[in-house]
Scaffold this active site. Sequence first.
Site, mmCIF file in Angstrom:
data_model
loop_
_atom_site.group_PDB
_atom_site.id
_atom_site.type_symbol
_atom_site.label_atom_id
_atom_site.label_comp_id
_atom_site.label_asym_id
_atom_site.label_seq_id
_atom_site.Cartn_x
_atom_site.Cartn_y
_atom_site.Cartn_z
ATOM 1 N N LYS A 22 -4.505 -11.839 -7.272
ATOM 2 C CA LYS A 22 -5.703 -12.348 -6.604
ATOM 3 C C LYS A 22 -6.892 -11.462 -6.972
ATOM 4 O O LYS A 22 -6.713 -10.293 -7.346
ATOM 5 C CB LYS A 22 -5.480 -12.363 -5.087
ATOM 6 C CG LYS A 22 -5.349 -10.977 -4.483
ATOM 7 C CD LYS A 22 -5.591 -10.997 -2.974
ATOM 8 C CE LYS A 22 -5.605 -9.560 -2.466
ATOM 9 N NZ LYS A 22 -6.105 -9.348 -1.160
ATOM 10 N N LYS A 24 0.831 -1.217 0.000
ATOM 11 C CA LYS A 24 0.000 0.000 0.000
ATOM 12 C C LYS A 24 0.855 1.253 0.000
ATOM 13 O O LYS A 24 0.526 2.245 -0.649
ATOM 14 C CB LYS A 24 -0.931 0.007 1.227
ATOM 15 C CG LYS A 24 -2.005 -1.064 1.154
ATOM 16 C CD LYS A 24 -3.371 -0.527 1.542
ATOM 17 C CE LYS A 24 -4.469 -1.521 1.222
ATOM 18 N NZ LYS A 24 -4.792 -2.386 2.372
ATOM 19 N N LYS A 67 -11.157 -5.944 -5.494
ATOM 20 C CA LYS A 67 -11.909 -4.819 -6.015
ATOM 21 C C LYS A 67 -10.971 -3.737 -6.519
ATOM 22 O O LYS A 67 -11.201 -3.139 -7.566
ATOM 23 C CB LYS A 67 -12.807 -4.263 -4.916
ATOM 24 C CG LYS A 67 -13.665 -3.193 -5.476
ATOM 25 C CD LYS A 67 -14.460 -2.449 -4.462
ATOM 26 C CE LYS A 67 -15.063 -1.324 -5.211
ATOM 27 N NZ LYS A 67 -15.454 -0.173 -4.781
#
Length: 323
Positions: free
Chosen positions: A191, A111, A194
């Site tokens: 994977k 992130k 969203k």
Amino acid sequence: MKRVFSGIRPTGKLHLGNYQGAVLNYVKMQEEYNCVYCVVDIHALTTLSETPVLQKNINDMFLDILAAGVDPEKAVLFVQSHVPQINELAMLLGMVTPLSWLLRVPTFKEKARQHPENINYGLVGYPVLMAADILLYRADLVPVGSDQLPHLELTREIVRSFNSRFGHTFEEPQAKLTEFPLVVGLDGKDKMSKSLNNHIEVSATPEETAKRIMTAVTDPARQRKTDPGHPDVCNVFKLHQQFNAAECPIIEEECKKAGIGCVDCKKRLAACINSTLEPLRERRAILAEKPDYIEEVKQDGAKRAGVIAKETLAVVRDRMNLK
Ligand code: TRP
């Protein structure tokens, strides 16, 4: 009876990755254990952009989880921030968590790389908050997808650190993976998630589902329908293995000898996923008409979760000599 806890971030509607990776186990485990399931709204705030749609996302997640079969008569289902003790426990666990542990967590590094302009204290502390979830409700087992294993390991390290400093207080929780803990995304690279927009929402219409599956990447070596395919490297075949096991042998054979093209293969996958999800989608449509019932589930869940949370926090405060 063993206690189970899991959290799910309200970042959008439930997709097939969350469903196969964790929620299927939520449903199974409620028959055998004391289960506590939480829609983790504070965790969602660590990546700020979702704030305006947070309440809608929470609601969608409740509808999806209930439609998937979580039964509020059997399991406790609640919203994380409705039980404020979580914030106190997270703060206190921070005192036994070296910063170096948090900086090496893979999800943090990822992130931080994606959004170097938004590396906030809350984001670094994400795994401490997650440990606080699990420990506040004194869970033995934690159903999660395999991407969460580093967080679980960190939770166990925090337990050991706390126990060695303040005396034995917490047990080390164990992860519980589903049969398919990692669902590949439609792009075939990562994977299903969203944020990568490579997902299929469980509540999508059959038409939307088919349309998204048509965009999926397949065996790159197969340019024409007459080229033999390689199911072992094909993303759509992986999805067949996870959602359409019965038809896999025939699809594998037909693909290898170019008897079936990618479009047909995708159509079969869409048909199977749509028929698997049909009952869930029907239940969801009914629940969506009952906002009062959803509200009741939330309030009742928070009340029941709050009882456990208060007990744990009283013990922790006592151990840490906070009076
Ligand atoms: N980090 C988890 C995820 O992104 C969500 C989560 C928060 C969680 N708290 C938890 C999962 C506690 C299991 C237990 O999927």
